[in-house]
Design a protein around this motif. Structure first.
Motif, mmCIF file in Angstrom:
data_model
loop_
_atom_site.group_PDB
_atom_site.id
_atom_site.type_symbol
_atom_site.label_atom_id
_atom_site.label_comp_id
_atom_site.label_asym_id
_atom_site.label_seq_id
_atom_site.Cartn_x
_atom_site.Cartn_y
_atom_site.Cartn_z
ATOM 1 N N ARG A 74 5.382 15.398 -12.499
ATOM 2 C CA ARG A 74 4.047 15.482 -11.923
ATOM 3 C C ARG A 74 3.238 14.216 -12.194
ATOM 4 N NH1 ARG A 74 0.643 20.831 -10.889
ATOM 5 N NH2 ARG A 74 -0.987 19.862 -9.635
ATOM 6 N N ILE A 75 3.379 13.658 -13.388
ATOM 7 C CA ILE A 75 2.619 12.447 -13.703
ATOM 8 C C ILE A 75 3.138 11.264 -12.892
ATOM 9 C CG2 ILE A 75 4.055 11.767 -15.680
ATOM 10 C CD1 ILE A 75 0.218 11.427 -15.345
ATOM 11 N N GLU A 76 4.443 11.240 -12.582
ATOM 12 C CA GLU A 76 4.991 10.178 -11.733
ATOM 13 C C GLU A 76 4.432 10.291 -10.312
ATOM 14 O OE1 GLU A 76 9.368 9.471 -13.871
ATOM 15 O OE2 GLU A 76 9.150 10.921 -12.233
ATOM 16 N N ILE A 77 4.288 11.523 -9.828
ATOM 17 C CA ILE A 77 3.694 11.738 -8.505
ATOM 18 C C ILE A 77 2.256 11.245 -8.501
ATOM 19 C CG2 ILE A 77 2.925 13.499 -6.867
ATOM 20 C CD1 ILE A 77 5.400 15.116 -7.624
ATOM 21 N N GLU A 78 1.516 11.530 -9.576
ATOM 22 C CA GLU A 78 0.133 11.064 -9.683
ATOM 23 C C GLU A 78 0.090 9.530 -9.666
ATOM 24 O OE1 GLU A 78 -2.763 12.608 -9.799
ATOM 25 O OE2 GLU A 78 -2.175 14.705 -10.003
ATOM 26 N N ALA A 79 1.009 8.897 -10.381
ATOM 27 C CA ALA A 79 1.035 7.433 -10.442
ATOM 28 C C ALA A 79 1.337 6.838 -9.066
ATOM 29 C CB ALA A 79 2.072 6.965 -11.460
ATOM 30 N N LEU A 80 2.283 7.435 -8.343
ATOM 31 C CA LEU A 80 2.635 6.939 -7.018
ATOM 32 C C LEU A 80 1.461 7.052 -6.049
ATOM 33 C CD1 LEU A 80 6.248 8.378 -6.626
ATOM 34 C CD2 LEU A 80 5.621 5.960 -6.551
ATOM 35 N N THR A 81 0.845 8.225 -6.003
ATOM 36 C CA THR A 81 -0.259 8.424 -5.060
ATOM 37 C C THR A 81 -1.452 7.547 -5.416
ATOM 38 O OG1 THR A 81 -1.026 10.353 -6.336
ATOM 39 C CG2 THR A 81 0.450 10.774 -4.484
ATOM 40 N N LEU A 82 -1.726 7.389 -6.722
ATOM 41 C CA LEU A 82 -2.843 6.550 -7.146
ATOM 42 C C LEU A 82 -2.594 5.080 -6.804
ATOM 43 C CD1 LEU A 82 -5.564 6.317 -8.649
ATOM 44 C CD2 LEU A 82 -4.249 6.001 -10.764
ATOM 45 N N GLY A 83 -1.386 4.608 -7.110
ATOM 46 C CA GLY A 83 -1.070 3.205 -6.851
ATOM 47 C C GLY A 83 -1.111 2.866 -5.370
ATOM 48 N N LEU A 84 -0.523 3.716 -4.535
ATOM 49 C CA LEU A 84 -0.512 3.450 -3.100
ATOM 50 C C LEU A 84 -1.906 3.580 -2.502
ATOM 51 C CD1 LEU A 84 2.835 5.227 -2.159
ATOM 52 C CD2 LEU A 84 2.371 2.771 -2.157
ATOM 53 N N ALA A 85 -2.712 4.514 -3.019
ATOM 54 C CA ALA A 85 -4.083 4.633 -2.540
ATOM 55 C C ALA A 85 -4.880 3.373 -2.870
ATOM 56 C CB ALA A 85 -4.751 5.858 -3.159
ATOM 57 N N ASP A 86 -4.629 2.793 -4.038
ATOM 58 C CA ASP A 86 -5.334 1.569 -4.415
ATOM 59 C C ASP A 86 -4.952 0.410 -3.501
ATOM 60 O OD1 ASP A 86 -7.058 0.138 -6.437
ATOM 61 O OD2 ASP A 86 -5.210 -1.022 -6.639
ATOM 62 N N VAL A 87 -3.673 0.359 -3.100
ATOM 63 C CA VAL A 87 -3.216 -0.707 -2.212
ATOM 64 C C VAL A 87 -3.973 -0.679 -0.889
ATOM 65 C CG1 VAL A 87 -1.242 -1.535 -0.865
ATOM 66 C CG2 VAL A 87 -0.934 -0.905 -3.252
ATOM 67 N N THR A 88 -4.301 0.527 -0.408
ATOM 68 C CA THR A 88 -4.994 0.633 0.881
ATOM 69 C C THR A 88 -6.403 0.066 0.823
ATOM 70 O OG1 THR A 88 -5.870 2.863 0.431
ATOM 71 C CG2 THR A 88 -3.678 2.718 1.424
ATOM 72 N N GLN A 89 -6.913 -0.213 -0.375
ATOM 73 C CA GLN A 89 -8.285 -0.710 -0.518
ATOM 74 C C GLN A 89 -8.328 -2.166 -0.974
ATOM 75 O OE1 GLN A 89 -10.917 2.155 -2.588
ATOM 76 N NE2 GLN A 89 -9.211 3.588 -2.539
ATOM 77 N N ARG A 90 -7.250 -2.895 -0.703
ATOM 78 C CA ARG A 90 -7.154 -4.270 -1.192
ATOM 79 C C ARG A 90 -7.523 -5.321 -0.151
ATOM 80 N NH1 ARG A 90 -7.066 -5.441 -6.579
ATOM 81 N NH2 ARG A 90 -6.019 -3.781 -7.731
ATOM 82 N N GLY A 91 -8.042 -4.889 1.000
ATOM 83 C CA GLY A 91 -8.475 -5.856 1.995
ATOM 84 C C GLY A 91 -7.352 -6.479 2.791
ATOM 85 N N ASP A 92 -6.170 -5.852 2.791
ATOM 86 C CA ASP A 92 -5.015 -6.366 3.533
ATOM 87 C C ASP A 92 -4.534 -5.240 4.438
ATOM 88 O OD1 ASP A 92 -2.429 -7.147 4.366
ATOM 89 O OD2 ASP A 92 -2.140 -8.368 2.581
ATOM 90 N N ALA A 93 -4.860 -5.315 5.731
ATOM 91 C CA ALA A 93 -4.593 -4.216 6.653
ATOM 92 C C ALA A 93 -3.107 -3.912 6.769
ATOM 93 C CB ALA A 93 -5.184 -4.534 8.027
#
Length: 236
Positions: A74-93
């Motif tokens: 479960r914590i690995e799933i949290e890490a994956l979703t958090l990391g990928l969500a952060d990537v979407t907010q990095r100003g690179d479409a």
């Protein structure tokens, strides 16, 4: 669009859209007729995909043979979703789309229980400041880095002075307020960091700097370490 590409695209849509997804919605997204969707779903089923549903009701992916099963804590799933969500907010479409597509593929390989955990992850990424969106084609810039090909760029610095220079693009660095391109500058014969939003176009040169990239990156890391050590020595 070739049929093979169309089938992969259809699989991706069925994985990612909230089920049950209707043929009309799939046809609109694919820009094909509903009849084509029905035929393609039959093809996917014949290839082993377990797609439940029918015309007029909608379709749900039950088992996807194109992707291997994955098991995460479960914590690995949290890490994956958090990391990928952060990537979407990095100003690179392009990178944001890739992160969203990657999450869809990962979720499609998870058992139903873990899919629910991912959909209701307790960690969230929220950036108050998003870096400015680059005006240059970031995909082509990344391709130049992957190919280890020199680029000729036009650059406007913080003093609004414009220069033209040849660089060896090495890596992209994502900061809170900006996206930086780390490169070896042939004009200065030294490492430079360029704000990607200040790059005013670039041209491929067909000049390869392979296999210098690994050596240059190692030298850059050593240079940073030496600088940090000097700062520490100055504070001692």
């Amino acid at each position: 669009m070739p049929k093979t590409d169309r089938l992969f695209r259809l699989l991706h849509l069925i994985r990612g859209l909230r089920p049950p997804v209707t043929a009309a919605r799939l046809a609109s997204a694919m820009e094909v007729s509903e009849r084509t969707i029905y035929r393609d779903i039959d093809s996917l089923r014949a290839a082993g995909a377990r797609i439940e549903g029918e015309a007029g009701v909608g379709y749900t992916m039950v088992e996807d043979p194109a992707l291997p099963p994955q098991t995460f804590t479960r914590i690995e799933i949290e890490a994956l979703t958090l990391g990928l969500a952060d990537v979407t907010q990095r100003g690179d479409a392009d990178l944001a789309r890739a992160a969203s597509d990657a999450l869809v593929k990962i979720l499609a390989t998870l058992p139903e229980r873990q899919q629910r955990q991912a959909m209701h992850a307790v960690n969230m990424a929220q950036r108050l400041i998003t870096p400015a969106t680059p005006t240059i084609d970031m995909t082509l810039l990344r391709e130049a880095m992957w190919a280890e090909e020199a680029l000729d760029i036009g650059y406007r610095d913080l003093k609004q002075e414009r220069t033209r220079r040849r660089i060896y693009p090495l890596a992209l660095s994502y900061h809170d307020r900006s996206v930086m391109l780390l490169a070896w500058c042939c004009k200065r014969q030294d490492f430079r960091s360029f704000h990607v939003t200040r790059i005013e176009g670039y041209e491929k040169t067909q000049q390869s700097f392979r296999p210098r990239r690994v050596t240059l990156l190692r030298d850059y890391v050593e240079k940073l370490r030496a600088r940090d050590q000097a700062c520490l020595d100055g504070l001692a």
